[in-house]
Design a protein around this motif. Structure first.
Motif, PDB file in Angstrom:
ATOM      1  N   ARG A  47     -27.940  53.665  28.905  1.00 30.31           N
ATOM      2  CA  ARG A  47     -26.802  52.915  29.439  1.00 30.31           C
ATOM      3  C   ARG A  47     -27.367  51.860  30.384  1.00 30.31           C
ATOM      4  N   GLU A  89     -22.694  43.836  35.473  1.00 29.85           N
ATOM      5  CA  GLU A  89     -22.297  44.498  34.240  1.00 29.85           C
ATOM      6  C   GLU A  89     -22.500  45.985  34.416  1.00 29.85           C
ATOM      7  N   ALA A 144     -18.992  50.360  29.937  1.00 32.62           N
ATOM      8  CA  ALA A 144     -17.535  50.466  29.857  1.00 32.62           C
ATOM      9  C   ALA A 144     -17.108  51.881  30.218  1.00 32.62           C
ATOM     10  N   GLY A 145     -15.976  51.988  30.835  1.00 30.02           N
ATOM     11  CA  GLY A 145     -15.473  53.308  31.218  1.00 30.02           C
ATOM     12  C   GLY A 145     -16.066  53.772  32.522  1.00 30.02           C
ATOM     13  N   HIS A 146     -16.950  52.962  33.082  1.00 26.03           N
ATOM     14  CA  HIS A 146     -17.603  53.316  34.327  1.00 26.03           C
ATOM     15  C   HIS A 146     -16.702  52.832  35.453  1.00 26.03           C
ATOM     16  N   GLY A 189     -15.247  39.644  23.179  1.00 31.26           N
ATOM     17  CA  GLY A 189     -14.772  40.811  23.925  1.00 31.26           C
ATOM     18  C   GLY A 189     -13.333  40.665  24.361  1.00 31.26           C
ATOM     19  N   ILE A 209     -10.520  41.986  30.870  1.00 29.25           N
ATOM     20  CA  ILE A 209      -9.910  43.184  31.450  1.00 29.25           C
ATOM     21  C   ILE A 209      -9.436  42.963  32.885  1.00 29.25           C
ATOM     22  N   GLU A 230     -14.844  42.626  29.029  1.00 28.02           N
ATOM     23  CA  GLU A 230     -15.543  43.782  28.464  1.00 28.02           C
ATOM     24  C   GLU A 230     -16.001  43.434  27.063  1.00 28.02           C
ATOM     25  N   LYS A 262     -19.157  47.429  25.042  1.00 32.11           N
ATOM     26  CA  LYS A 262     -19.085  48.567  25.951  1.00 32.11           C
ATOM     27  C   LYS A 262     -19.650  48.282  27.339  1.00 32.11           C
ATOM     28  N   MET A 263     -19.722  46.994  27.693  1.00 31.11           N
ATOM     29  CA  MET A 263     -20.188  46.636  29.029  1.00 31.11           C
ATOM     30  C   MET A 263     -19.141  45.757  29.690  1.00 31.11           C
ATOM     31  N   GLU A 264     -19.052  45.854  31.004  1.00 33.63           N
ATOM     32  CA  GLU A 264     -18.191  44.946  31.734  1.00 33.63           C
ATOM     33  C   GLU A 264     -19.031  43.812  32.304  1.00 33.63           C
ATOM     34  N   HIS A 265     -18.606  42.584  32.058  1.00 29.38           N
ATOM     35  CA  HIS A 265     -19.337  41.421  32.556  1.00 29.38           C
ATOM     36  C   HIS A 265     -18.492  40.709  33.593  1.00 29.38           C
TER      37      HIS A 265
END
Ligand code: MV4
Length: 678
Positions: A510, A530, A533-535, A618, A621, A641, A644-647
């Motif tokens: 991850r 970043e 995701a879900g973190h 993406g 969010i 997002e 599966k990563m948030e930027h």
């Protein structure tokens, strides 16, 4: 006192025995296998003798070689430690026959307790409480079946030659008995070469409470109170404490008297432990360990005695140093067993070189170990790295000290169960005291490490790597005698812009991206760009961080003290260890290792017109700004997002938002302009 002692063992117990023998003025002799040539116990001893190859069967279990080593060094006595030959009556006899003082019980006492059926019969005769059961010689099925009907169900089948839970089987109802007997016999024969079985009423959730006893050769027998060892995993003890929480003085006295009666009944001498199962205020004899035990330090801390000294004095023929009325309890002690094993992989033993090792110190804290930094943990012997023991005026203080001790422990190079130990002693049920032997079965989540590092740990890891890189650069600059050259400065400074670095950190496949930017005052602006995701966003110092939040950090001015970090005004000592591109950060009892992926400059996520685009296809969010807002450089405007990563999409400079193209929930294509700043 004896002139010398050969320690027929290795690791922490060999080191432990050497310490006391030396204090008493004795000559100390170690033995070693090829795997232990440079081990700590060898380095500590006055003399050491090689006894064979790495396998225990070729070294520490070789009675002939041990006796030969004792002869060559003219040893007066032999201490067997625990494990290996400690409860081998043949070894005790061989020492006697060779004219060596065996620092342990008489061989006949080892034999008497090694046979569980015989031990139970002896104990019953001595008036020690035993569980209702069957422990006669007659082993035919019909004899056992009719005995079982009398004992009742559920019942437990135990191999008479076994111990420590090996080969036990619970039988819930009569119909299962004959099949269970067949299997139990086969297993007992394979494991112990003896298929004699005994039957016992089964207790569902007993506590394991054991009493330390000591006997001399002059009829003196005392007990040194009890230890509670209920927290076990697969019959391996995890936590041990003295005294047992919640045990009232009259029950303590009854258990102590029963243990003394047990020792007297078999003509015991030296240190021994009588194990009981306890339910409510009823207790029953389980087995007797005819050796010094791993967990003896908790007894030492609450009695103020040195049990190895007592063993050596008794072996030398002296009377017990104190009688029962001169023995008392002071405070509370708790021990945890630090093992090289991986809880995430079924507790597989972990091996490797201890690249970094720092044990806790401080008031009330004791560490017994056979390892030092740089030593290698091999697969040939048990996985015990160290015992961490804390003593306090009461249980609460002992627990607090142990918790802090575990939090300051640093092991790099082998995986350990340290975090599990922290979780266990922090558990509400354990803190309340008096848990039973099913504690770990009831809370399996204690065995499982958390998946992701908290955001604080990601930031601290990045800071540690950043600081290490800067210090490394300074050291190099000094080495070439050109510290003032701009080329020697490695702080990501660049022409006309403050230095900015992106670090990509990895843990368990991850990824997190952290941006660090040098502040004018020597501090660093740092933010998570970043996150997986879900973190979830989590509090860091007084702020909440997720993709996008910026923090301010400083290091202590002293480059030697890189371990003090102030993050958002919260100064703390940062326990970290950097090796190359990896960093281990210790945080609230857990050790987190993150690896840096190749460093890059922050990508230019700004196109020529000053519009900001999506780095990947993406979904938006979060939108943090509206048209007309003034923004400052580095501020997070939007979060996208993707993969599966948030930027976090940041303002490249101070300015005003003139267009916002998307709303929360919108999908965006790669390269699509997201908003425009002027
Ligand atoms: C028992 C028992 C319940 N009933 N005997 C495990 C180690 C071995 N020395 C005896 N053991 C047990 N004997 C009866 N009749 C439950 C255990 C037991 C246990 C005992 C102490 C500590 C942990 C334990 C974990 C599972 C079972």
């Amino acid at each position: 006192m004896l002139e010398s002692v050969l320690i027929a063992n290795r690791g922490e117990i060999a080191c432990r025995v050497i310490a006391t023998a030396r204090r008493l003025g004795m000559r100390t002799i170690a033995v070693y296998s090829d795997a232990d040539r440079d081990a700590l116990h060898v380095r500590l001893a006055d003399e050491a003798v090689r006894i064979g190859g790495v396998a225990p069967s070729d070294s520490y279990l070789r009675i002939d070689r041990l006796l030969d080593a004792a002869r060559r060094t003219a040893a007066a006595a032999v201490h067997p430690g625990y494990g290996f030959l400690a409860e081998n009556a043949g070894f005790a006899r061989a020492c006697d026959d060779a004219g060596l003082v065996f620092v342990g019980p008489p061989a006949v006492a080892i034999d008497a307790m090694g046979d569980k059926a015989r031990a139970k019969a002896l104990m019953a005769d001595a008036g020690v409480p035993i569980l209702p059961g069957y422990h006669a010689a007659e082993q035919a099925d019909d004899a056992l079946v009719s005995a079982a009907a009398e004992v009742g169900f559920p019942l437990l089948i135990k191999p008479s030659a076994g111990g420590g839970g090996k080969g036990m089987r619970v039988v819930r109802e009569a119909g299962e008995l004959v099949d269970a007997l067949v299997t139990a016999r086969r297993e007992a024969r394979a494991a112990f070469g003896d298929d004699t079985l005994l039957l016992e009423r089964y207790l569902d959730g007993p506590r394991h409470v054991e009493v330390q006893v000591f006997a001399d050769a002059h009829g003196g027998v005392v007990h040194l109170f009890e230890r509670d060892c209920s927290v076990q995993r697969r019959h391996q003890k995890v936590v041990e404490e003295a005294p047992a929480p919640g045990l009232d003085p009259s029950l303590r006295a009854r258990m102590g008297e029963a243990a003394v009666a047990a020792a007297r009944a078999i003509g015991y001498r030296g240190a021994g432990t009588v194990e009981f199962l306890l339910e409510g205020d009823e207790f029953w004899f389980m087995e007797m360990n005819t050796r010094l035990q791993v967990e003896h330090p908790v007894t030492e801390l609450v009695t103020g005695l040195d049990l190895v000294e007592w063993q050596l004095r008794v072996a030398a023929g002296e009377a017990l140093p104190r009688g029962q009325s001169a023995l008392s309890l002071a405070g509370h002690a708790i021990e945890v067993r630090l093992c090289a094993e991986d809880p995430a992989r079924e507790f597989l033993p972990a091996t490797g070189r201890l690249a970094h090792l720092k044990f806790p110190t401080g008031a009330g804290v004791r560490v017994d170990t056979g390892f030092e930094a740089g030593d290698t943990v091999s697969s040939h012997y048990d996985s015990l790295l160290a015992k961490l023991i804390a003593h306090g005026a009461d249980r609460e203080q002992a627990l607090a000290r142990l918790q802090r001790a575990l939090a300051s422990l640093q092991v790099v190079g082998v995986t350990t169960n340290a975090a599990l130990l922290s979780r266990v002693i922090a558990h509400e049920q354990f803190r309340a005291g008096g848990v039973d032997t099913r504690f770990l079965d009831r809370y399996p989540e204690l065995l499982v490490p958390p998946a992701d590092p908290p955001n604080t740990v990601v930031l601290l890891s990045a800071l540690a790597l950043y600081a290490a890189a800067r210090e490394e650069a300074r050291t190099q600059a000094r080495a070439i005698g050109d510290a003032l050259s701009p080329w020697a400065v490695c702080d990501a400074w660049r022409l006309n812009k403050p230095g900015r670095e992106r670090l990509e950190l990895e843990h368990d496949a991850r990824h997190w991206t952290v941006t660090l930017e040098q502040a004018d005052d020597g501090g660093v602006h740092i933010g998570l760009d970043e996150v997986p995701a879900g973190h979830a966003a989590q509090p860091v110092a007084e702020r909440t961080t997720g993709a996008g939040t910026r923090h301010y950090a400083r290091f202590d001015d002293d480059p030697q003290v890189r371990t003090t970090v102030t993050l958002d005004g919260h100064r703390r000592s940062l326990a970290c260890h950097v090796t190359g591109d990896s960093v281990t950060v210790w945080h609230e009892g857990e050790a987190w290792s993150l690896a840096r992926r190749p460093m890059s400059r922050e990508p230019e996520d700004v196109d020529a017109q000053g519009s900001l685009s999506s780095p990947l296809p993406g979904q938006v969010i979060a939108v943090h700004v509206a048209e007309g807002d003034s923004v400052s450089r580095g501020q997070v405007l939007m979060v996208v997002e993707a993969m599966k990563m948030e930027h976090g999409i940041r303002a490249p400079d101070d300015g005003t938002v003139v267009r916002v193209h998307y709303r929360t929930g919108d999908s965006v294509a790669e390269g699509e302009p997201l908003l425009v700043i002027e």
